[in-house]
Write an enzyme that holds these catalytic residues in place. Sequence first.
Site, PDB file in Angstrom:
ATOM      1  N   CYS A  12       0.691  -1.178   0.021  1.00 38.69           N
ATOM      2  CA  CYS A  12       0.074   0.064   0.097  1.00 38.69           C
ATOM      3  C   CYS A  12       0.920   1.324   0.067  1.00 38.69           C
ATOM      4  O   CYS A  12       1.897   1.250   0.396  1.00 38.69           O
ATOM      5  CB  CYS A  12      -0.886  -0.220   1.022  1.00 38.69           C
ATOM      6  SG  CYS A  12      -2.276   1.322   0.958  1.00 38.69           S
ATOM      7  N   ASP A 135      -5.835  -2.995  11.631  1.00 38.49           N
ATOM      8  CA  ASP A 135      -4.648  -2.252  11.807  1.00 38.49           C
ATOM      9  C   ASP A 135      -4.482  -1.574  12.972  1.00 38.49           C
ATOM     10  O   ASP A 135      -5.698  -1.561  13.856  1.00 38.49           O
ATOM     11  CB  ASP A 135      -4.806  -0.855  10.621  1.00 38.49           C
ATOM     12  CG  ASP A 135      -3.405  -0.282  10.428  1.00 38.49           C
ATOM     13  OD1 ASP A 135      -2.511  -0.888  11.160  1.00 38.49           O
ATOM     14  OD2 ASP A 135      -3.339   0.459   9.355  1.00 38.49           O
TER      15      ASP A 135
END
Length: 227
Positions: A12, A135
Site C-alpha cells: 500500500c 490495523d
Amino acid sequence: MNSPRPLEVKICGLDRPESVAAAAAAGADYIGFAFYPPSPRNLSPARAAELTGLVPKGVVRVGLFVDPSDEQIDSVLEATSLDLLQLHGGETPDRVGEIKERTRLPVMKVISVAGAADLERADDFRGIADRFLFDTKPPTDMTDALPGGNALMFDWRLLSKRRIVAPWMLAGGLTDQNVAQAVQISGARAVDVSSGVEDRPGVKNVDKIQRFIGAARSVPIDARTMK
C-alpha cells in the site's frame, strides 16, 4: 485434501512507477494508492491515473480514502480505475453502504485495533463491508499519527480468538522479519504493508518490497488453522 491457499499480499501507499513495477513483478495480489492529503503517500487523481495504468491485469487496484466526500471519490474515479475502495476513517455503516451503492465498487473497511473491544466494530458492518483490514490504532499521545502506516503493531492474538464475518487482512507494523510470526499467531490469510517496506515515510524501497513479498509467500500455511 485441498492444498493450503497461498497468503495474499497487499503493498500500500505506492507513489512511484518503480515501486509499482517491483510490487507487481514480485507477485503482489493488491496494490494500494492513497488519497489522503495529510499522508506523505498521497496522490493526485492525475498521478494515480499514471500509476494504476502500470498495474497488470489480475492485480487488484485499491484506493485508500479517509472519511472521503462524494466529490473526492468522484474526482479520483473520473481520472482512474480502481477495483476496491479502502475506507480508513470513522465511516459509519450507513456511509459505507452509501459509498458502495454510489460507486458500485466493493469496499474494505479498516478497523483500528488497540484491544479486544475494537474488534467488535466489525460486527456493525456485517453484510455491508466486503472485507476488513485490521490495523493498529494509534496511541492517543501520538500527535503526528496517520490513520495507517505508523509502523505500530497490536496484539495479533486478539484475532486468533475471533471469527470474523468477512474476509480480512492484517496490517500494522509488518515487515519481512515478522510477517511469518504475525500470520501464524493471527491466522491471517492476507497481509498489508506500507511503512514496513519504506526507507522513510512515503519513500518505498524496491528491495524491501521484494523481500516482504518473498517472506510472505514462504510462510507455511496449514489450512486447518485458518479461519
